[in-house]
Design a protein around this motif. Structure first.
Motif, PDB file in Angstrom:
ATOM      1  N   LEU A 212     106.482  60.978  -1.351  1.00 16.85           N
ATOM      2  CA  LEU A 212     105.550  59.977  -0.816  1.00 16.85           C
ATOM      3  C   LEU A 212     104.523  59.592  -1.887  1.00 16.85           C
ATOM      4  N   GLU A 213     104.138  60.585  -2.704  1.00 14.98           N
ATOM      5  CA  GLU A 213     103.166  60.295  -3.786  1.00 14.98           C
ATOM      6  C   GLU A 213     103.771  59.281  -4.752  1.00 14.98           C
ATOM      7  N   ASP A 214     105.052  59.480  -5.103  1.00 13.20           N
ATOM      8  CA  ASP A 214     105.721  58.524  -6.016  1.00 13.20           C
ATOM      9  C   ASP A 214     105.731  57.127  -5.391  1.00 13.20           C
ATOM     10  N   GLU A 215     105.991  57.096  -4.080  1.00 10.61           N
ATOM     11  CA  GLU A 215     106.045  55.793  -3.403  1.00 10.61           C
ATOM     12  C   GLU A 215     104.692  55.090  -3.458  1.00 10.61           C
ATOM     13  N   MET A 216     103.633  55.894  -3.321  1.00 12.92           N
ATOM     14  CA  MET A 216     102.299  55.281  -3.324  1.00 12.92           C
ATOM     15  C   MET A 216     101.902  54.803  -4.727  1.00 12.92           C
ATOM     16  N   VAL A 217     102.409  55.484  -5.757  1.00 14.72           N
ATOM     17  CA  VAL A 217     102.166  55.016  -7.133  1.00 14.72           C
ATOM     18  C   VAL A 217     102.866  53.662  -7.296  1.00 14.72           C
ATOM     19  N   TRP A 218     104.090  53.589  -6.794  1.00 14.53           N
ATOM     20  CA  TRP A 218     104.860  52.337  -6.833  1.00 14.53           C
ATOM     21  C   TRP A 218     104.108  51.237  -6.082  1.00 14.53           C
ATOM     22  N   PHE A 219     103.543  51.621  -4.923  1.00 18.68           N
ATOM     23  CA  PHE A 219     102.846  50.622  -4.104  1.00 18.68           C
ATOM     24  C   PHE A 219     101.592  50.090  -4.809  1.00 18.68           C
ATOM     25  N   GLU A 220     100.889  50.987  -5.495  1.00 17.52           N
ATOM     26  CA  GLU A 220      99.678  50.550  -6.223  1.00 17.52           C
ATOM     27  C   GLU A 220     100.044  49.456  -7.225  1.00 17.52           C
ATOM     28  N   GLN A 221     101.205  49.597  -7.852  1.00 19.46           N
ATOM     29  CA  GLN A 221     101.635  48.565  -8.822  1.00 19.46           C
ATOM     30  C   GLN A 221     101.855  47.232  -8.118  1.00 19.46           C
ATOM     31  N   GLN A 222     102.385  47.306  -6.895  1.00 19.32           N
ATOM     32  CA  GLN A 222     102.659  46.061  -6.158  1.00 19.32           C
ATOM     33  C   GLN A 222     101.355  45.367  -5.770  1.00 19.32           C
ATOM     34  N   ILE A 223     100.364  46.165  -5.309  1.00 23.57           N
ATOM     35  CA  ILE A 223      99.135  45.490  -4.866  1.00 23.57           C
ATOM     36  C   ILE A 223      98.325  44.990  -6.066  1.00 23.57           C
ATOM     37  N   LYS A 224      98.478  45.660  -7.199  1.00 24.66           N
ATOM     38  CA  LYS A 224      97.810  45.186  -8.411  1.00 24.66           C
ATOM     39  C   LYS A 224      98.410  43.820  -8.781  1.00 24.66           C
ATOM     40  N   ARG A 225      99.714  43.742  -8.704  1.00 19.90           N
ATOM     41  CA  ARG A 225     100.419  42.505  -9.024  1.00 19.90           C
ATOM     42  C   ARG A 225      99.959  41.359  -8.130  1.00 19.90           C
ATOM     43  N   LEU A 226      99.672  41.711  -6.848  1.00 23.03           N
ATOM     44  CA  LEU A 226      99.248  40.672  -5.894  1.00 23.03           C
ATOM     45  C   LEU A 226      97.752  40.397  -5.977  1.00 23.03           C
ATOM     46  N   GLY A 227      97.068  41.203  -6.781  1.00 21.88           N
ATOM     47  CA  GLY A 227      95.623  41.022  -6.938  1.00 21.88           C
ATOM     48  C   GLY A 227      94.833  41.449  -5.710  1.00 21.88           C
ATOM     49  N   LEU A 228      95.349  42.448  -4.972  1.00 22.02           N
ATOM     50  CA  LEU A 228      94.622  42.907  -3.760  1.00 22.02           C
ATOM     51  C   LEU A 228      93.613  44.002  -4.087  1.00 22.02           C
TER      52      LEU A 228
END
Ligand code: DC
Length: 228
Positions: A212-228
């Motif tokens: 789950l930690e790996d998934e959340m690291v992945w998710f942080e990259q996605q929200i950074k990309r979206l500028g959230l």
């Protein structure tokens, strides 16, 4: 900060709810498990004799839909929402193998889908929501700002479901679960109404080898990309 709709779709037992729940906590969003709603309708059918010996009385189930009131109520102990069916907490009753065996069939009934889709759209009207299911990015919220399609290898998904059910004391075998998952995948992907399908603009998350930690690291990259 701008609030968005996050759609999390994918196969059964991929860890969608666990991931979606963490995403909702991280962003302070509401989390809706739409599979629980289909399970709630299935449980109602079983309890009222509308589903018997693996057969669904579709006509009677559809005409009972207006009597099926589904609500999510936050359970502080679990730090997650429980599903209530006509005022009764059914969170554990909807997770049994009996319900799992029938739910794909119930969810392929067009009137059931339309009834629940309308409720899901209302829940997401004000945005700031993470919704998991099979058709969120394709049908419920085709304009969702972020669509994630989750997948994992079948044996890993079966192991996860086995651990979940045996921890609750259910007497199941890995083989039963493999069969149930394969049946549900087929049913979910081949039904006529809103089949499980990756939206063209969804990002794939294969979590077979991820914590789950790996998934959340992945998710942080996605929200950074979206500028959230
Ligand atoms: O996510 P789950 O395994 O609890 O979902 C239960 C069933 O409901 C699953 O077999 C597919 C169906 N479902 C659906 O058709 N559409 C959704 N949006 C969510 C679930």
């Amino acid at each position: 900060m701008k609030k968005i709709v996050i759609a999390v779709d994918g196969f059964s037992s991929c860890g969608k709810s666990t991931f979606a729940k963490s995403v909702a906590v991280r962003l302070g969003y509401a989390f809706i498990d739409t599979g629980a709603m289909y399970r709630g309708v299935t449980l109602y059918g079983i309890e009222h004799g509308l589903i018997k010996n693996d057969k669904i009385d579709v006509e009677r189930l559809v005409s009972s839909l207006e009597k099926i009131r589904l609500e999510f109520v936050f359970n502080a102990q679990r730090q997650a929402s429980d599903l209530y069916l006509n005022g009764e907490n059914v969170e554990s009753l909807i997770r049994t193998m009996e319900v799992s065996r029938m739910v794909s069939h119930v969810s392929s009934i067009g009137d059931v889908r339309r009834y629940l889709t309308a409720q899901q759209r209302t829940m997401g009207q004000r945005k700031g929501i993470v919704m998991d299911g099979r058709d969120i990015g394709t049908t419920v919220f085709p304009d969702a700002e972020l669509k994630i399609f989750m997948t994992a290898r079948p044996e890993i998904r079966a192991q996860r479901r086995y651990a979940e059910l045996t921890a609750k004391g259910e007497n199941v075998t890995i083989e039963d679960i493999m069969v149930n998952l394969a049946e549900r995948d087929l049913q979910d992907q081949t039904r006529t109404e809103s089949p499980l399908k990756q939206a063209d603009d969804a990002i794939v998350l294969d979590n077979s080898e991820m914590s789950l930690e790996d998934e959340m690291v992945w998710f942080e990259q996605q929200i950074k990309r979206l500028g959230l």
